[in-house]
Write an enzyme that holds these catalytic residues in place. Structure first.
Site, mmCIF file in Angstrom:
data_model
loop_
_atom_site.group_PDB
_atom_site.id
_atom_site.type_symbol
_atom_site.label_atom_id
_atom_site.label_comp_id
_atom_site.label_asym_id
_atom_site.label_seq_id
_atom_site.Cartn_x
_atom_site.Cartn_y
_atom_site.Cartn_z
ATOM 1 N N ASP A 334 50.495 47.833 76.836
ATOM 2 C CA ASP A 334 50.541 47.910 75.375
ATOM 3 C C ASP A 334 50.273 46.559 74.717
ATOM 4 O O ASP A 334 50.240 46.470 73.487
ATOM 5 C CB ASP A 334 51.915 48.438 74.928
ATOM 6 N N SER A 356 51.244 52.212 66.852
ATOM 7 C CA SER A 356 50.916 53.084 67.978
ATOM 8 C C SER A 356 51.443 54.491 67.743
ATOM 9 O O SER A 356 52.577 54.680 67.289
ATOM 10 C CB SER A 356 51.521 52.524 69.268
ATOM 11 N N GLN A 406 44.940 54.719 74.126
ATOM 12 C CA GLN A 406 45.937 54.766 73.063
ATOM 13 C C GLN A 406 45.271 55.073 71.727
ATOM 14 O O GLN A 406 44.155 54.627 71.463
ATOM 15 C CB GLN A 406 46.705 53.445 72.960
#
Length: 424
Positions: A334, A356, A406
C-alpha cells in the site's frame, strides 16, 4: 506414529494454529500417543492429568464438578481436534472415553510451548526483532479473535495505515489455518478510517477448509463498527505447471541507488514497548528500507508519468515463516500505490487527495520480505474521481513473487471537501 502424520494432525488443531509454526513442530516431537478403550477413564477427579491431551480419534465425556454452595456440575463431550487438561482451579473433572479413543499428550514439562512470546516467534526479543514483525504481531483473544494495536513506532498519518490493516488482518487469518496452507490471494475493502489510539479487534470467519485449500473472512472492528474487511484464500503447496510472462525492468541494483529521503531511517521502537500502549498522531519513519530507481526529486505539485519503480525490504531480520513474509508483502504493497494515479494531474497550486477503496493481491512464489524486492507500479487509468493502480514485485532473480491492484477515490482537494473526504 509417523512424525509427518502427527504434524499434519496438529496443524489442524484450532488452539495450536495461533502458535508459530516452529512451536507446532516442536510439540510434534514431544507428544506421546495414548490409547483408551470405551468406558475407560483418561483421568479421574483429583488425579493429575500429566499434560495436555489432543483428541486424535474418538470422543470423551467430561464431567465437571464445581465446589460451590449450589454444587453445580456440567457434562461436555469433546471430539477430534478438541483438547483438554486436568484443571487446577475451583472445579474437578472426570474424563471418560465414550468409544475407542486415541490422544496425543503433551507432557506438562513441555507446556511452555503453548505460550510463545508472539504468534510469529517462540522467544521474540523486542531489542532485536524486525520492527515490522512487531507491528504485525497480534494478541490472540480466542481461536478466532485477535487484537492488534497501532504501536507508537508504527507508520501513520492521523489514521491507521492501510497496509497495517491488511498485514494484521492477514496475520489473524493465517493463524486460523494449517501452517502448511499458505496465503495465495486476498481481496480487501477499506470502509472507515482507523483510529490509531484504540486497539483493533480482528474477527475471523472460517469459510472453507478442505485438504488443500482454506478461505477466511476477517472483519476489523473498532467502536463496534467494521472499519475494514478482507477475504483471504490459502493453498497447500503442490507440484504443477509454471511460466512467467512479465520481465523485471533493467534497473540499477539497490546498493547503487540512494535511499528515499525521510523513509530510510526505519522505525525505532522504544525498549520494552508494551502492546497495551497504542499510537499517538506524530510522524515516524517506515520500518522499511526504500531505494527509488528514479534519481529525480519530485514534489506533490510536480506533473509526471503515472508510474514508479523502487527497491524495498524490511529493516532487520524476519523469522523463517513464509506466512509472516506474505503478511509483510501486503503491508508493503500500500506504500505509494493509489497515489501514483494522481501523478499526471499534479500541478502548482492544486492539492490532490487519494482515499483507498479496495485492494487485491495474488502471491505467486515464496519470497523473503527482508531481502530486496523491486516494486513496479503503474496507473493505466483514472476516471470519475476513481484511480486505478497495479503493482508487481520481483525478487533479485527476476522472479515475479506477487501482484497487486487497488482502486481509490482521487480528486482535487478544496477546503470545503476536507471534512467530507475524511469520513469516506
Amino acid at each position: 506414529m509417523d512424525s509427518a502424520a502427527v504434524i499434519e494432525f496438529l496443524g489442524d488443531v484450532p488452539v495450536l494454529q495461533r502458535l508459530p509454526s516452529s512451536s507446532i513442530r516442536k510439540i510434534a516431537q514431544h507428544v506421546m500417543v495414548k490409547h483408551y478403550n470405551s468406558g475407560e477413564y483418561v483421568f479421574k477427579e483429583g488425579e493429575p492429568g500429566g499434560g495436555i491431551y489432543f483428541i486424535w480419534e474418538g470422543e470423551v465425556e467430561v464431567s465437571s464438578q464445581f465446589h460451590s454452595n449450589n454444587h453445580d456440575s456440567q457434562v461436555f463431550q469433546w471430539r477430534k481436534f478438541d483438547y483438554f487438561t486436568q484443571s487446577e482451579s475451583i472445579r474437578q473433572e472426570d474424563v471418560i472415553a465414550l468409544n475407542k479413543l486415541t490422544c496425543l499428550m503433551l507432557p506438562d514439562k513441555y507446556s511452555y510451548l503453548m505460550n510463545p512470546k508472539s504468534i510469529w516467534s517462540e522467544d521474540m526479543n523486542l531489542e532485536t526483532c524486525a520492527p515490522v514483525e512487531h507491528i504485525l504481531s497480534l494478541d490472540p483473544l480466542d481461536v478466532n479473535t485477535f487484537r492488534g494495536v497501532t504501536l507508537k513506532g508504527a507508520p501513520k498519518s492521523g489514521k491507521v495505515y492501510g497496509g497495517q490493516f491488511m498485514g494484521q488482518a492477514l496475520a489473524a487469518a493465517s493463524k486460523t489455518v494449517h501452517f502448511l496452507k499458505i496465503l495465495h490471494s486476498f481481496h480487501a475493502h477499506f470502509l472507515l478510517p482507523g483510529d490509531i489510539n484504540i486497539p483493533i479487534i480482528y474477527e475471523v470467519d472460517r469459510l472453507r477448509d478442505v485438504p488443500n485449500l482454506a478461505a477466511r473472512r476477517v472483519n476489523a472492528v473498532q467502536k463496534e463498527r467494521i472499519v475494514f474487511f478482507l477475504i483471504a484464500s490459502f493453498h497447500r503447496e503442490e507440484e504443477g505447471f509454471h511460466h512467467q510472462e512479465p520481465t523485471m525492468p533493467s534497473v540499477p541494483d539497490p546498493e547503487e541507488v540512494l535511499p528515499k529521503n525521510g523513509l530510510e531511517e526505519g522505525v525505532k521502537l522504544p525498549r520494552h514497548h508494551l502492546r497495551s500502549q497504542v499510537s499517538t498522531p506524530t510522524f515516524v519513519p517506515w520500518p522499511t528500507e526504500i531505494r527509488p530507481v528514479d534519481p529525480k526529486t519530485y514534489t506533490r505539485h510536480t506533473t509526471r508519468h503515472p508510474s514508479v519503480v523502487y527497491w524495498l525490504r524490511a529493516k532487520g531480520r524476519l523469522p523463517d515463516d513464509q506466512a509472516l513474509h506474505r503478511c509483510v508483502g501486503a503491508y508493503y504493497s500500500d506504500l505509494l500505490f493509489i497515489q501514483i494515479s494522481l501523478n499526471p494531474h499534479r500541478r502548482e497550486g492544486m492539492s490532490p487527495s487519494s482515499i483507498s477503496l479496495d485492494h487485491s493481491m495474488w502471491f505467486h512464489r515464496d519470497f523473503r520480505a527482508d531481502d530486496w524486492l523491486l516494486y513496479v507500479i503503474d496507473s493505466p487509468t483514472a476516471y470519475h474521481a476513481r484511480g486505478f493502480s497495479r503493482g508487481q514485485m520481483f525478487n533479485r532473480k527476476g522472479q515475479l513473487v506477487l501482484s497487486a491492484m487497488q482502486v481509490g477515490v482521487v480528486r482535487k482537494m478544496t477546503p470545503s471537501m476536507a471534512a467530507y473526504a475524511s469520513k469516506l
